[in-house]
Scaffold this motif. Structure first.
Motif, PDB file in Angstrom:
ATOM      1  N   MET A  92       3.366  57.567  66.546  1.00  0.00           N
ATOM      2  CA  MET A  92       4.577  58.348  66.792  1.00  0.00           C
ATOM      3  C   MET A  92       5.012  58.077  68.235  1.00  0.00           C
ATOM      4  SD  MET A  92       5.203  62.486  66.555  1.00  0.00           S
ATOM      5  CE  MET A  92       4.393  62.636  65.012  1.00  0.00           C
ATOM      6  N   ASN A  93       6.264  57.684  68.410  1.00  0.00           N
ATOM      7  CA  ASN A  93       6.716  57.396  69.764  1.00  0.00           C
ATOM      8  C   ASN A  93       7.109  58.690  70.494  1.00  0.00           C
ATOM      9  OD1 ASN A  93       9.220  58.066  68.778  1.00  0.00           O
ATOM     10  ND2 ASN A  93       9.959  55.968  68.674  1.00  0.00           N
ATOM     11  N   ASP A  94       7.437  58.555  71.763  1.00  0.00           N
ATOM     12  CA  ASP A  94       7.718  59.723  72.602  1.00  0.00           C
ATOM     13  C   ASP A  94       8.913  60.533  72.109  1.00  0.00           C
ATOM     14  OD1 ASP A  94       5.604  59.064  74.180  1.00  0.00           O
ATOM     15  OD2 ASP A  94       6.813  58.054  75.715  1.00  0.00           O
ATOM     16  N   THR A  95       9.905  59.870  71.565  1.00  0.00           N
ATOM     17  CA  THR A  95      11.094  60.586  71.097  1.00  0.00           C
ATOM     18  C   THR A  95      10.751  61.529  69.960  1.00  0.00           C
ATOM     19  OG1 THR A  95      12.467  58.699  71.717  1.00  0.00           O
ATOM     20  CG2 THR A  95      13.427  60.297  70.197  1.00  0.00           C
ATOM     21  N   TRP A  96      10.023  61.029  68.977  1.00  0.00           N
ATOM     22  CA  TRP A  96       9.680  61.884  67.837  1.00  0.00           C
ATOM     23  C   TRP A  96       8.707  62.983  68.232  1.00  0.00           C
ATOM     24  CZ3 TRP A  96      12.558  62.629  63.959  1.00  0.00           C
ATOM     25  CH2 TRP A  96      13.406  61.620  63.524  1.00  0.00           C
ATOM     26  N   LEU A  97       7.836  62.685  69.155  1.00  0.00           N
ATOM     27  CA  LEU A  97       6.922  63.714  69.648  1.00  0.00           C
ATOM     28  C   LEU A  97       7.709  64.835  70.323  1.00  0.00           C
ATOM     29  CD1 LEU A  97       4.022  64.626  70.093  1.00  0.00           C
ATOM     30  CD2 LEU A  97       4.045  63.348  72.246  1.00  0.00           C
ATOM     31  N   THR A  98       8.716  64.471  71.089  1.00  0.00           N
ATOM     32  CA  THR A  98       9.572  65.467  71.731  1.00  0.00           C
ATOM     33  C   THR A  98      10.320  66.289  70.693  1.00  0.00           C
ATOM     34  OG1 THR A  98       9.835  64.015  73.637  1.00  0.00           O
ATOM     35  CG2 THR A  98      11.444  65.785  73.384  1.00  0.00           C
ATOM     36  N   VAL A  99      10.852  65.650  69.666  1.00  0.00           N
ATOM     37  CA  VAL A  99      11.585  66.357  68.613  1.00  0.00           C
ATOM     38  C   VAL A  99      10.671  67.354  67.901  1.00  0.00           C
ATOM     39  CG1 VAL A  99      12.714  66.066  66.371  1.00  0.00           C
ATOM     40  CG2 VAL A  99      13.313  64.565  68.268  1.00  0.00           C
ATOM     41  N   VAL A 100       9.475  66.920  67.574  1.00  0.00           N
ATOM     42  CA  VAL A 100       8.524  67.801  66.878  1.00  0.00           C
ATOM     43  C   VAL A 100       8.123  68.970  67.767  1.00  0.00           C
ATOM     44  CG1 VAL A 100       6.189  67.916  65.931  1.00  0.00           C
ATOM     45  CG2 VAL A 100       7.699  66.026  65.312  1.00  0.00           C
ATOM     46  N   LEU A 101       7.838  68.701  69.032  1.00  0.00           N
ATOM     47  CA  LEU A 101       7.444  69.772  69.943  1.00  0.00           C
ATOM     48  C   LEU A 101       8.571  70.781  70.175  1.00  0.00           C
ATOM     49  CD1 LEU A 101       5.325  67.860  72.601  1.00  0.00           C
ATOM     50  CD2 LEU A 101       4.533  69.477  70.877  1.00  0.00           C
ATOM     51  N   VAL A 102       9.781  70.284  70.360  1.00  0.00           N
ATOM     52  CA  VAL A 102      10.915  71.192  70.556  1.00  0.00           C
ATOM     53  C   VAL A 102      11.161  72.013  69.295  1.00  0.00           C
ATOM     54  CG1 VAL A 102      13.424  71.273  70.915  1.00  0.00           C
ATOM     55  CG2 VAL A 102      12.013  69.851  72.369  1.00  0.00           C
ATOM     56  N   GLY A 103      11.048  71.401  68.139  1.00  0.00           N
ATOM     57  CA  GLY A 103      11.209  72.144  66.885  1.00  0.00           C
ATOM     58  C   GLY A 103      10.154  73.221  66.717  1.00  0.00           C
ATOM     59  N   ALA A 104       8.904  72.883  66.996  1.00  0.00           N
ATOM     60  CA  ALA A 104       7.818  73.870  66.878  1.00  0.00           C
ATOM     61  C   ALA A 104       7.994  74.999  67.883  1.00  0.00           C
ATOM     62  CB  ALA A 104       6.472  73.191  67.077  1.00  0.00           C
ATOM     63  N   LEU A 105       8.404  74.659  69.093  1.00  0.00           N
ATOM     64  CA  LEU A 105       8.638  75.687  70.110  1.00  0.00           C
ATOM     65  C   LEU A 105       9.795  76.593  69.722  1.00  0.00           C
ATOM     66  CD1 LEU A 105       7.409  76.451  72.847  1.00  0.00           C
ATOM     67  CD2 LEU A 105       9.267  75.195  73.900  1.00  0.00           C
ATOM     68  N   THR A 106      10.828  76.035  69.125  1.00  0.00           N
ATOM     69  CA  THR A 106      11.962  76.828  68.671  1.00  0.00           C
ATOM     70  C   THR A 106      11.544  77.825  67.598  1.00  0.00           C
ATOM     71  OG1 THR A 106      13.489  75.041  69.172  1.00  0.00           O
ATOM     72  CG2 THR A 106      14.264  76.707  67.634  1.00  0.00           C
ATOM     73  N   VAL A 107      10.770  77.358  66.644  1.00  0.00           N
ATOM     74  CA  VAL A 107      10.287  78.251  65.586  1.00  0.00           C
ATOM     75  C   VAL A 107       9.419  79.346  66.178  1.00  0.00           C
ATOM     76  CG1 VAL A 107       8.805  78.369  63.550  1.00  0.00           C
ATOM     77  CG2 VAL A 107      10.475  76.533  63.767  1.00  0.00           C
ATOM     78  N   ALA A 108       8.550  78.994  67.109  1.00  0.00           N
ATOM     79  CA  ALA A 108       7.676  79.984  67.737  1.00  0.00           C
ATOM     80  C   ALA A 108       8.477  81.026  68.516  1.00  0.00           C
ATOM     81  CB  ALA A 108       6.676  79.286  68.656  1.00  0.00           C
TER      82      ALA A 108
END
Length: 102
Positions: free
Chosen positions: A1-17
């Protein structure tokens, strides 16, 4: 997983939290009026900051060009309480006209 997708996943998880913490913390209680007023102003102010940053930011510097005219026209239209579609069309047309003129 490249940095862009990692950022997208982390931002999405943080938003849900973050969205989940509101109901968990409040538990059905009403938000105080002062807090509600501040929260209501967060989204428009963040959106305005994003628009201006995207309009005038360029590679770590400032790009003062025709896009700034569109932002200015949009700000004036919002001040006069124009409908959102009118604001968008006025900003787009004014930017296009400036690009045509320059």
């Amino acid at each position: 997983m490249n940095d862009t997708w990692l950022t997208v996943v982390l931002v999405g998880a943080l938003t849900v939290a973050l969205k989940a913490t509101g109901p968990l913390v409040l538990g059905g209680r009403e938000v105080p009026a002062r807090v509600a007023g501040a929260v209501e102003l967060l989204a428009p102010s963040l959106l305005a900051a994003l628009v201006v940053t995207q309009a005038v930011g360029a590679d770590g510097g400032l790009a003062l060009d025709e896009r700034l005219v569109g932002v200015g026209v949009a700000a004036v239209a919002v001040r006069f309480r124009a409908p959102l579609i009118v604001v968008i069309v006025l900003a787009a047309v004014s930017t296009a006209l400036m690009r045509l003129a320059l």
